[in-house]
Design a protein around this motif. Structure first.
Motif, PDB file in Angstrom:
ATOM      1  N   LYS A 163       0.828  -1.204   0.000  1.00  0.00           N
ATOM      2  CA  LYS A 163       0.000   0.000   0.000  1.00  0.00           C
ATOM      3  C   LYS A 163       0.863   1.255   0.000  1.00  0.00           C
ATOM      4  CE  LYS A 163      -4.197  -1.898   2.052  1.00  0.00           C
ATOM      5  NZ  LYS A 163      -5.215  -1.766   3.115  1.00  0.00           N
ATOM      6  N   LYS A 164       0.310   2.288  -0.591  1.00  0.00           N
ATOM      7  CA  LYS A 164       0.978   3.588  -0.616  1.00  0.00           C
ATOM      8  C   LYS A 164       0.708   4.315   0.703  1.00  0.00           C
ATOM      9  CE  LYS A 164       0.410   4.042  -5.641  1.00  0.00           C
ATOM     10  NZ  LYS A 164      -0.191   4.839  -6.752  1.00  0.00           N
ATOM     11  N   ASP A 165       1.333   5.437   0.879  1.00  0.00           N
ATOM     12  CA  ASP A 165       1.183   6.214   2.115  1.00  0.00           C
ATOM     13  C   ASP A 165      -0.261   6.651   2.356  1.00  0.00           C
ATOM     14  OD1 ASP A 165       3.871   5.950   2.600  1.00  0.00           O
ATOM     15  OD2 ASP A 165       4.407   7.905   1.729  1.00  0.00           O
ATOM     16  N   ASP A 166      -1.022   6.833   1.268  1.00  0.00           N
ATOM     17  CA  ASP A 166      -2.418   7.271   1.424  1.00  0.00           C
ATOM     18  C   ASP A 166      -3.377   6.107   1.667  1.00  0.00           C
ATOM     19  OD1 ASP A 166      -2.478   6.050  -1.030  1.00  0.00           O
ATOM     20  OD2 ASP A 166      -3.169   7.803  -2.160  1.00  0.00           O
ATOM     21  N   GLY A 167      -2.832   4.869   1.778  1.00  0.00           N
ATOM     22  CA  GLY A 167      -3.657   3.706   2.077  1.00  0.00           C
ATOM     23  C   GLY A 167      -4.188   2.985   0.858  1.00  0.00           C
ATOM     24  N   THR A 168      -3.979   3.550  -0.319  1.00  0.00           N
ATOM     25  CA  THR A 168      -4.418   2.857  -1.545  1.00  0.00           C
ATOM     26  C   THR A 168      -3.382   1.813  -1.951  1.00  0.00           C
ATOM     27  OG1 THR A 168      -3.383   4.511  -2.985  1.00  0.00           O
ATOM     28  CG2 THR A 168      -5.689   4.881  -2.332  1.00  0.00           C
ATOM     29  N   LEU A 169      -3.796   0.912  -2.815  1.00  0.00           N
ATOM     30  CA  LEU A 169      -2.892  -0.140  -3.272  1.00  0.00           C
ATOM     31  C   LEU A 169      -1.732   0.454  -4.076  1.00  0.00           C
ATOM     32  CD1 LEU A 169      -5.546  -2.759  -4.488  1.00  0.00           C
ATOM     33  CD2 LEU A 169      -4.227  -2.841  -2.367  1.00  0.00           C
ATOM     34  N   ASP A 170      -0.576  -0.144  -3.915  1.00  0.00           N
ATOM     35  CA  ASP A 170       0.595   0.317  -4.664  1.00  0.00           C
ATOM     36  C   ASP A 170       0.567  -0.293  -6.064  1.00  0.00           C
ATOM     37  OD1 ASP A 170       2.966   1.406  -5.464  1.00  0.00           O
ATOM     38  OD2 ASP A 170       4.116   0.753  -3.704  1.00  0.00           O
ATOM     39  N   VAL A 171      -0.432   0.143  -6.812  1.00  0.00           N
ATOM     40  CA  VAL A 171      -0.641  -0.282  -8.194  1.00  0.00           C
ATOM     41  C   VAL A 171      -0.694   0.984  -9.026  1.00  0.00           C
ATOM     42  CG1 VAL A 171      -2.147  -1.499  -9.796  1.00  0.00           C
ATOM     43  CG2 VAL A 171      -1.931  -2.305  -7.445  1.00  0.00           C
ATOM     44  N   THR A 172       0.166   1.074 -10.018  1.00  0.00           N
ATOM     45  CA  THR A 172       0.311   2.318 -10.771  1.00  0.00           C
ATOM     46  C   THR A 172       0.187   2.085 -12.263  1.00  0.00           C
ATOM     47  OG1 THR A 172       1.849   3.114  -9.081  1.00  0.00           O
ATOM     48  CG2 THR A 172       1.794   4.322 -11.164  1.00  0.00           C
ATOM     49  N   ALA A 173      -0.576   2.967 -12.920  1.00  0.00           N
ATOM     50  CA  ALA A 173      -0.641   2.968 -14.373  1.00  0.00           C
ATOM     51  C   ALA A 173       0.491   3.860 -14.874  1.00  0.00           C
ATOM     52  CB  ALA A 173      -1.990   3.485 -14.847  1.00  0.00           C
ATOM     53  N   ASP A 174       1.563   3.245 -15.381  1.00  0.00           N
ATOM     54  CA  ASP A 174       2.702   4.019 -15.876  1.00  0.00           C
ATOM     55  C   ASP A 174       2.316   4.811 -17.120  1.00  0.00           C
ATOM     56  OD1 ASP A 174       4.233   2.825 -13.849  1.00  0.00           O
ATOM     57  OD2 ASP A 174       4.655   1.098 -15.128  1.00  0.00           O
ATOM     58  N   ASN A 175       1.442   4.223 -17.893  1.00  0.00           N
ATOM     59  CA  ASN A 175       0.785   4.904 -19.009  1.00  0.00           C
ATOM     60  C   ASN A 175      -0.491   4.117 -19.274  1.00  0.00           C
ATOM     61  OD1 ASN A 175       1.406   2.704 -20.918  1.00  0.00           O
ATOM     62  ND2 ASN A 175       3.524   3.469 -20.798  1.00  0.00           N
ATOM     63  N   ASP A 176      -1.161   4.391 -20.359  1.00  0.00           N
ATOM     64  CA  ASP A 176      -2.446   3.725 -20.610  1.00  0.00           C
ATOM     65  C   ASP A 176      -2.337   2.213 -20.703  1.00  0.00           C
ATOM     66  OD1 ASP A 176      -3.829   6.054 -20.515  1.00  0.00           O
ATOM     67  OD2 ASP A 176      -4.104   6.263 -22.685  1.00  0.00           O
ATOM     68  N   TYR A 177      -1.164   1.710 -21.069  1.00  0.00           N
ATOM     69  CA  TYR A 177      -1.059   0.274 -21.313  1.00  0.00           C
ATOM     70  C   TYR A 177       0.115  -0.385 -20.597  1.00  0.00           C
ATOM     71  CZ  TYR A 177      -4.589   1.492 -24.713  1.00  0.00           C
ATOM     72  OH  TYR A 177      -5.748   1.968 -25.294  1.00  0.00           O
ATOM     73  N   GLU A 178       0.509   0.189 -19.472  1.00  0.00           N
ATOM     74  CA  GLU A 178       1.537  -0.426 -18.635  1.00  0.00           C
ATOM     75  C   GLU A 178       1.148  -0.288 -17.167  1.00  0.00           C
ATOM     76  OE1 GLU A 178       5.571   0.621 -19.327  1.00  0.00           O
ATOM     77  OE2 GLU A 178       5.472   0.279 -21.493  1.00  0.00           O
ATOM     78  N   LEU A 179       1.236  -1.396 -16.452  1.00  0.00           N
ATOM     79  CA  LEU A 179       0.807  -1.449 -15.065  1.00  0.00           C
ATOM     80  C   LEU A 179       1.954  -1.951 -14.201  1.00  0.00           C
ATOM     81  CD1 LEU A 179      -1.994  -1.090 -13.547  1.00  0.00           C
ATOM     82  CD2 LEU A 179      -2.258  -3.562 -13.777  1.00  0.00           C
ATOM     83  N   THR A 180       2.209  -1.260 -13.086  1.00  0.00           N
ATOM     84  CA  THR A 180       3.223  -1.707 -12.133  1.00  0.00           C
ATOM     85  C   THR A 180       2.548  -2.055 -10.819  1.00  0.00           C
ATOM     86  OG1 THR A 180       4.984  -0.361 -13.113  1.00  0.00           O
ATOM     87  CG2 THR A 180       5.299  -1.078 -10.846  1.00  0.00           C
ATOM     88  N   ILE A 181       2.847  -3.241 -10.303  1.00  0.00           N
ATOM     89  CA  ILE A 181       2.232  -3.743  -9.076  1.00  0.00           C
ATOM     90  C   ILE A 181       3.338  -4.061  -8.085  1.00  0.00           C
ATOM     91  CG2 ILE A 181       0.668  -5.480  -8.094  1.00  0.00           C
ATOM     92  CD1 ILE A 181      -0.067  -6.099 -11.139  1.00  0.00           C
ATOM     93  N   LYS A 182       3.254  -3.516  -6.888  1.00  0.00           N
ATOM     94  CA  LYS A 182       4.239  -3.786  -5.831  1.00  0.00           C
ATOM     95  C   LYS A 182       3.615  -4.719  -4.791  1.00  0.00           C
ATOM     96  CE  LYS A 182       7.491  -0.775  -7.184  1.00  0.00           C
ATOM     97  NZ  LYS A 182       7.736   0.459  -6.414  1.00  0.00           N
TER      98      LYS A 182
END
Length: 581
Positions: A163-182
């Motif tokens: 999770k990120k500092d704000d409590g949301t999942l540490d899942v990020t859309a790097d752009n429209d078609y790339e996803l990073t999951i921690k």
């Protein structure tokens, strides 16, 4: 995942192919069946077939009755999952050989050396309304699942995600078609999670437009936006559903059947009649009384599953309020010892189920390259249950303060009287199992009263702890024992036993169990992790709140002019590549 199947035809691990009519005998001792092979166990080709319909573009199906949820974030049942995987699709899916394959994703994830970062590239796909589906849709959908307002039973599956500092999942859309999951720690089954219904994307505008306090309201009527092979066009509640081909599905060119027509009914006699008359092409259940008639038919199939049929006590029930946790566990063990599992399998199941002597089923791997369950991992001597368990059960109940008077050979009356209400959902098979248990318990003068409820009421009453004793079933969501065991953590929405959820003094202290599951989630050494899971299963079984009966297998009947339907050991059926001659 909660098993809904109405009759008792169920055991341990594989897919079914729907091509030929053959015969393959299976030994009752098949406890070492591998989950990696593609197996189909069918009856003999007797040449007997039933009537077929001529509508080549429509597949007529019965899975169960009215679904509780079509929102994949809220579903927790196998039949609901079947609807989900045919109307939504995620990053990955399963093919006909049960192999995990890319769907929206371009290839398998790129994983960092420490196993904590997953990068997934997405293909350009669209929602059913033609709008682009992007990585941000996954970020939204997954955070929606873990939002407390959604009240998703499966929110705990995302505990492996950081999770990120704000409590949301540490899942990020790097752009429209790339996803990073921690991830928090390396997870041996994470790729499988990415194909699970709770991880499917949902259309944000549609969800938000529905508004209100009901999280699944947006998917309660036909016409909602999805991204799977089919979209819901018509829904006559408690009667039928019609799905039509989605031209924007990422693999639409290979979808041949234009419509899926679902008969909504838990009445196996009615669905079996509809099948025989040619009005239905595929039924996911058969009346118990008809098994002997159809089991040698080319149209009858049995496939293994990873799952367990069991009975469950509510540890916070009034029955136990004057008992210590130790006495309550002894009481529940006595009940378990009285149940003749082999008789249930032989007389009601009839399709080679294996008696259960643990909660985690045979065939499941341990996340460390080995099978989790061996012959040493048994919690019951099944040869000493049923009529052979009366003596030990009587001794345990006497230790709880009960007194017995002999009424005949191996039959007693008990003081004070013991009366239990056993909750089942409507349908012949569960009631027949209950009646077998009723006879077993009567040996010690214990009265078992059977109460039947409609499926959706039944699910909610168990969830809310409004029962003393109930039938249960769990089919694995992925091939790892933690999935069988984490449902009993105190924060799990699937913890019907109410372990760790009640302030009853008779309930066991559940803090250590929660800690064991947390440690297993966080353990980087998969060998040590397996040991933690074995310890957790022992702790669960020592409560005797969970009474395993048998390991699931799955039956179905399918017309000989239908092919291309397939399933996984997790119970999900895929209809999008079906064809009809």
């Amino acid at each position: 995942m909660k098993k809904r199947i109405v009759s008792l035809l169920l055991v341990a691990a594989m897919a079914f192919s729907l091509c030929g009519c053959g015969s393959r005998a299976r030994s009752k001792s098949g406890s070492d069946s591998s989950t990696s092979s593609n197996s189909n166990v069918t009856g003999k080709d007797t040449g007997k077939t039933t009537k077929t319909n001529k509508e080549k573009d429509t597949l007529f199906v019965n899975l169960a009755s009215e679904p509780a949820h079509l929102d994949p974030a809220l579903n927790s049942t196998v039949d609901g999952a079947c609807l989900a995987v045919n109307s939504f699709v995620g990053l990955y899916t399963y093919d006909k050989n049960q192999k995990l394959v890319p769907a929206i994703a371009k290839g398998m994830p790129e994983v960092s050396k420490d196993g904590l970062t997953y990068k997934v590239k997405l293909n350009k796909t669209k929602w059913s309304n033609g709008e682009d589906l992007t990585a941000n849709d996954f970020v939204y959908s997954w955070n929606r699942v873990v939002n407390k307002d959604t009240a998703a039973d499966y929110a705990y599956l995302f505990d492996v995600v950081a999770k990120k500092d704000d409590g949301t999942l540490d899942v990020t859309a790097d752009n429209d078609y790339e996803l990073t999951i921690k991830l928090v720690n390396p997870c041996p089954y994470f790729n499988d999670l990415l194909a699970f219904p709770t991880f499917l994307p949902v259309y944000q505008k549609g969800v938000e437009a529905a508004g209100g306090t009901e999280p699944g309201k947006w998917a309660q009527e036909p016409g909602f936006v999805s991204n799977g092979a089919y979209t819901l066009k018509e829904w006559k509640h408690n009667e039928s559903m019609e799905y039509v081909k989605n031209p924007n599905y990422y693999d639409a060119k290979n979808v041949k059947i234009k419509k899926l027509s679902f008969m909504l009914s838990a009445d196996t006699t009615a669905t079996y009649t509809a099948y025989n008359s040619g009005n239905v092409d595929f039924i996911d259940d058969v009346p118990t009384a008809e098994i002997k008639t159809v089991k040698d038919s080319c149209e009858f199939h049995v496939a293994d599953q990873l799952g367990t049929y069991y009975a469950c006590f509510n540890v916070g029930a009034d029955l136990f309020k004057d008992m210590s946790p130790e006495k309550a566990a002894k009481f529940r063990k006595a009940i378990s010892l009285l149940i003749d599992r082999q008789y249930i399998v032989d007389s009601v199941g009839q399709t080679g189920q294996k008696e259960a002597d643990s909660f985690v089923p045979y065939g499941m791997t341990d996340g460390n390259g080995k099978k989790f369950k061996t012959s040493k991992d048994s919690f019951y001597d099944l040869d000493k249950t049923g009529q052979y368990g009366v003596k030990e059960a009587k001794k345990l109940l006497e230790q709880c303060g009960y007194k017995f008077k002999k009424q005949g050979e191996d039959k007693y009356s008990v003081t004070p009287a013991i009366s239990l209400q056993y909750l089942v959902n409507e349908g012949g098979g569960h009631k027949q199992i209950a009646e077998c248990m009723q006879q077993d318990l009567a040996r010690l003068g214990i009265e078992l009263n059977i109460k039947s409820e409609d499926w959706n009421v039944f699910v909610q009453d168990r969830k809310d702890g409004k029962f003393t004793f109930a039938r249960e079933g769990w089919v694995a969501d992925y091939n790892d024992p933690i999935n069988m065991l984490e449902i009993f953590t105190s924060k799990s929405g699937n913890n019907d036993a109410q372990l760790g959820k009640t302030d009853s003094k008779a309930a066991p202290d559940w803090k250590e169990y929660d800690e064991l599951i947390d440690k297993a989630h966080n353990e980087k050494d998969f060998g040590k992790r397996a040991k933690l899971l074995h310890k957790a299963e022992k702790m669960l079984m020592d409560t005797n709140a969970v009474i395993p009966i048998y390991y699931y297998n799955d039956i179905y009947m399918q017309k000989t002019n239908v092919s291309g339907v397939y399933s996984t050991v997790f119970g999900m059926k895929y209809f999008m590549y079906a064809t009809k001659k």
